[in-house]
Write a protein that holds these residues in place. Structure first.
Motif, short mmCIF file in Angstrom:
data_model
loop_
_atom_site.label_atom_id
_atom_site.label_comp_id
_atom_site.label_asym_id
_atom_site.label_seq_id
_atom_site.Cartn_x
_atom_site.Cartn_y
_atom_site.Cartn_z
N PRO A 46 0.84 -1.20 0.00
CA PRO A 46 0.00 0.00 0.00
C PRO A 46 0.88 1.26 0.00
CG PRO A 46 0.11 -0.89 2.20
CD PRO A 46 0.83 -1.87 1.30
N PRO A 47 0.30 2.39 -0.31
CA PRO A 47 1.10 3.62 -0.28
C PRO A 47 1.42 4.04 1.16
CG PRO A 47 -1.18 4.16 -0.68
CD PRO A 47 -1.08 2.65 -0.70
N VAL A 48 2.50 4.78 1.30
CA VAL A 48 2.80 5.46 2.56
C VAL A 48 2.64 6.94 2.21
CG1 VAL A 48 4.48 5.85 4.40
CG2 VAL A 48 4.43 3.66 3.20
N GLU A 49 1.40 7.39 2.28
CA GLU A 49 1.05 8.71 1.76
C GLU A 49 1.78 9.84 2.47
OE1 GLU A 49 -3.20 8.90 1.76
OE2 GLU A 49 -3.36 7.29 0.29
N ARG A 50 1.98 9.74 3.76
CA ARG A 50 2.63 10.82 4.49
C ARG A 50 4.08 11.03 4.05
NH1 ARG A 50 5.82 9.58 8.76
NH2 ARG A 50 6.12 7.38 9.10
N LEU A 51 4.69 10.01 3.44
CA LEU A 51 6.06 10.12 2.94
C LEU A 51 6.11 10.24 1.43
CD1 LEU A 51 7.80 7.50 5.26
CD2 LEU A 51 7.79 9.99 5.47
N GLY A 52 4.96 10.23 0.78
CA GLY A 52 4.91 10.35 -0.67
C GLY A 52 5.33 9.09 -1.40
N ILE A 53 5.17 7.93 -0.77
CA ILE A 53 5.53 6.65 -1.39
C ILE A 53 4.27 6.04 -1.98
CG2 ILE A 53 6.44 4.33 -0.97
CD1 ILE A 53 8.01 5.58 1.38
N PRO A 54 4.24 5.82 -3.30
CA PRO A 54 3.04 5.27 -3.93
C PRO A 54 2.88 3.77 -3.68
CG PRO A 54 4.75 5.54 -5.57
CD PRO A 54 5.29 6.11 -4.27
N ALA A 55 1.69 3.27 -3.89
CA ALA A 55 1.44 1.83 -3.82
C ALA A 55 2.15 1.16 -5.00
CB ALA A 55 -0.05 1.56 -3.90
N TYR A 56 2.49 -0.11 -4.84
CA TYR A 56 3.09 -0.84 -5.94
C TYR A 56 2.79 -2.32 -5.85
CZ TYR A 56 6.90 -2.06 -2.73
OH TYR A 56 7.63 -2.53 -1.67
N ASN A 57 2.96 -3.01 -6.97
CA ASN A 57 2.77 -4.45 -7.07
C ASN A 57 3.88 -4.99 -7.97
OD1 ASN A 57 2.05 -7.07 -7.51
ND2 ASN A 57 -0.03 -6.63 -8.14
N TRP A 58 4.93 -5.49 -7.36
CA TRP A 58 6.07 -5.97 -8.14
C TRP A 58 5.99 -7.45 -8.44
CZ3 TRP A 58 8.68 -2.40 -10.39
CH2 TRP A 58 8.82 -1.16 -9.80
N TRP A 59 5.29 -8.21 -7.71
CA TRP A 59 5.22 -9.66 -7.81
C TRP A 59 6.53 -10.25 -8.28
CZ3 TRP A 59 5.73 -14.40 -9.79
CH2 TRP A 59 5.08 -15.41 -9.10
N ASN A 60 7.46 -10.25 -7.39
CA ASN A 60 8.77 -10.81 -7.67
C ASN A 60 9.32 -11.38 -6.37
OD1 ASN A 60 10.80 -11.49 -9.39
ND2 ASN A 60 11.12 -9.41 -10.10
N GLU A 61 10.09 -12.41 -6.47
CA GLU A 61 10.66 -13.02 -5.29
C GLU A 61 11.93 -13.77 -5.65
OE1 GLU A 61 8.56 -17.03 -4.52
OE2 GLU A 61 6.98 -15.61 -5.01
N CYS A 62 12.70 -14.14 -4.66
CA CYS A 62 13.97 -14.82 -4.88
C CYS A 62 13.79 -16.15 -5.61
CB CYS A 62 14.67 -15.13 -3.57
SG CYS A 62 14.88 -13.77 -2.47
N LEU A 63 12.79 -16.87 -5.22
CA LEU A 63 12.60 -18.21 -5.76
C LEU A 63 12.40 -18.19 -7.27
CD1 LEU A 63 12.29 -21.19 -5.11
CD2 LEU A 63 9.86 -20.79 -4.72
N HIS A 64 11.64 -17.22 -7.78
CA HIS A 64 11.35 -17.15 -9.20
C HIS A 64 12.15 -16.07 -9.93
CE1 HIS A 64 7.64 -18.98 -7.47
NE2 HIS A 64 7.95 -19.86 -8.39
N GLY A 65 12.79 -15.20 -9.19
CA GLY A 65 13.58 -14.15 -9.82
C GLY A 65 12.73 -13.26 -10.70
#
Length: 88
Positions: free
Chosen positions: A61-80
């Motif tokens: 989710p976003p951290v609005e007070r710090l100006g960090i937007p929400a994101y969805n990277w769907w990435n992990e070590c196992l699948h790279g």
């Protein structure tokens, strides 16, 4: 004597009015001229434990007070990056 007793309260009010209201662009972690290590330490120090935990998911989710937007990277070590949408 009475004015001296009010000094701590005046300092707290001045900080409350001016201190926590930095715009997201004014934070040191947003300054590209600073070393990356310094920027990371600044950002992490400003985040609450709940915000840090929320950023450890692939749907963060976003951290609005710090100006960090929400994101969805769907990435992990196992699948790279093999399952990344950019690698079709």
């Amino acid at each position: 004597m009475k004015a001296f007793k009010l000094l701590p309260a005046a300092v707290l009010v001045a900080f409350a009015v001016n201190g926590p209201f930095l715009s997201a662009q004014d934070y040191p972690f947003r300054n590209p001229d600073l070393p990356i290590d310094e920027r990371v330490v600044d950002l992490i120090s400003r985040m609450t434990l709940e915000e840090k935990v929320s950023q450890m998911q692939f749907v963060a989710p976003p951290v609005e007070r710090l100006g960090i937007p929400a994101y969805n990277w769907w990435n992990e070590c196992l699948h790279g990056v093999s399952r990344s949408q950019d690698n079709k």
